[in-house]
Write a protein that holds these residues in place. Structure first.
Motif, PDB file in Angstrom:
ATOM      1  N   GLN A 245       0.770  -1.074   0.025  1.00  0.00           N
ATOM      2  CA  GLN A 245      -0.017   0.090   0.176  1.00  0.00           C
ATOM      3  C   GLN A 245       0.819   1.366   0.005  1.00  0.00           C
ATOM      4  O   GLN A 245       0.372   2.251  -0.636  1.00  0.00           O
ATOM      5  CB  GLN A 245      -0.981   0.124   1.100  1.00  0.00           C
ATOM      6  N   SER A 246       1.997   1.295   0.703  1.00  0.00           N
ATOM      7  CA  SER A 246       2.690   2.444   0.779  1.00  0.00           C
ATOM      8  C   SER A 246       3.545   2.635  -0.506  1.00  0.00           C
ATOM      9  O   SER A 246       3.755   3.667  -1.062  1.00  0.00           O
ATOM     10  CB  SER A 246       4.007   2.153   1.789  1.00  0.00           C
TER      11      SER A 246
ATOM     12  N   LEU B  64       1.020   4.258  -2.756  1.00  0.00           N
ATOM     13  CA  LEU B  64       0.762   5.570  -2.458  1.00  0.00           C
ATOM     14  C   LEU B  64       2.056   6.316  -3.075  1.00  0.00           C
ATOM     15  O   LEU B  64       1.738   7.357  -3.634  1.00  0.00           O
ATOM     16  CB  LEU B  64       0.574   5.609  -1.128  1.00  0.00           C
TER      17      LEU B  64
ATOM     18  N   VAL C 183       0.537   7.234  -6.932  1.00  0.00           N
ATOM     19  CA  VAL C 183      -0.222   8.203  -6.481  1.00  0.00           C
ATOM     20  C   VAL C 183       0.365   9.362  -6.467  1.00  0.00           C
ATOM     21  O   VAL C 183      -0.172  10.294  -6.890  1.00  0.00           O
ATOM     22  CB  VAL C 183      -1.415   7.852  -5.208  1.00  0.00           C
ATOM     23  N   CYS C 184       1.338   9.435  -5.664  1.00  0.00           N
ATOM     24  CA  CYS C 184       2.341  10.576  -5.371  1.00  0.00           C
ATOM     25  C   CYS C 184       1.523  11.795  -4.964  1.00  0.00           C
ATOM     26  O   CYS C 184       1.590  12.884  -5.513  1.00  0.00           O
ATOM     27  CB  CYS C 184       2.900  10.995  -6.429  1.00  0.00           C
ATOM     28  N   PRO C 185       0.772  11.907  -3.583  1.00  0.00           N
ATOM     29  CA  PRO C 185      -0.333  12.886  -3.393  1.00  0.00           C
ATOM     30  C   PRO C 185       0.590  14.043  -2.804  1.00  0.00           C
ATOM     31  O   PRO C 185      -0.054  14.973  -2.809  1.00  0.00           O
ATOM     32  CB  PRO C 185      -1.055  12.058  -2.255  1.00  0.00           C
TER      33      PRO C 185
ATOM     34  N   ASN D 222       1.505   5.202   6.021  1.00  0.00           N
ATOM     35  CA  ASN D 222       1.263   5.595   4.549  1.00  0.00           C
ATOM     36  C   ASN D 222       0.122   4.561   4.297  1.00  0.00           C
ATOM     37  O   ASN D 222      -0.768   5.056   3.462  1.00  0.00           O
ATOM     38  CB  ASN D 222       2.395   5.147   3.692  1.00  0.00           C
TER      39      ASN D 222
ATOM     40  N   LEU E  10      -2.772   6.541   5.167  1.00  0.00           N
ATOM     41  CA  LEU E  10      -3.036   7.603   4.233  1.00  0.00           C
ATOM     42  C   LEU E  10      -3.587   7.310   3.156  1.00  0.00           C
ATOM     43  O   LEU E  10      -4.437   7.886   2.632  1.00  0.00           O
ATOM     44  CB  LEU E  10      -1.536   8.435   3.940  1.00  0.00           C
ATOM     45  N   TYR E  11      -3.079   6.081   2.635  1.00  0.00           N
ATOM     46  CA  TYR E  11      -3.776   5.183   1.565  1.00  0.00           C
ATOM     47  C   TYR E  11      -5.369   4.911   1.693  1.00  0.00           C
ATOM     48  O   TYR E  11      -6.157   5.334   0.704  1.00  0.00           O
ATOM     49  CB  TYR E  11      -2.992   4.190   1.018  1.00  0.00           C
TER      50      TYR E  11
END
Length: 131
Positions: free
Chosen positions: A63-64, A67, A71-73, A111, A114-115
């Motif tokens: 998942q990290s 992300l 995704v690179c938010p 992370n 966050l995801y």
């Protein structure tokens, strides 16, 4: 900087997996069938035990990676809103990200959280953006 270190770690893990697969295929080509049957039982038992023991950790890592690499938010220095709290990204690591809040306190958030969270609003990157 931080993304390249994570990507290098991911690449080294993929190289290790590729080496293991090539080794097993080469061994299967030249080893007797009885040895291969014994090794297959051993390897499957070990993989089953490892999946129970390390499954949650591997899920967190995957998942990290999704992300951070797909995704690179946010980037280091971005100001974000996460769960109603304004935070500044201090450091991005493989399993967690370090933020600073308005009181200059360090906050560590996994992370994976966050995801799976309600969303991240990035206020800094190129104007307000919802990810």
């Amino acid at each position: 900087g931080e993304h390249s270190a994570i990507f290098a770690l991911f690449c080294s893990v993929l190289r290790l997996c590729r080496l293991l697969v090539v080794s097993i295929v080469a061994l299967g080509r030249f080893a007797p069938a009885s040895l291969m049957q014994t090794l297959s039982w051993l390897i499957s038992s070990v993989l089953l035990a490892v999946s129970f023991a390390w499954g949650p950790v591997l899920l967190d890592v995957m998942q990290s990676l999704v992300l951070l690499l797909h995704v690179c938010p946010f980037d280091t220095g971005d100001r974000i809103v996460f769960r109603g709290q304004v935070l500044v990204v201090a450091h991005i690591k493989l399993l967690n990200t370090v933020f600073r809040d308005v009181y200059d306190e360090e906050i560590y958030i996994r992370n994976a959280a966050l995801y799976a969270g309600d969303g991240i609003i990035n206020l800094r990157r190129s104007g307000p953006a919802y990810v």
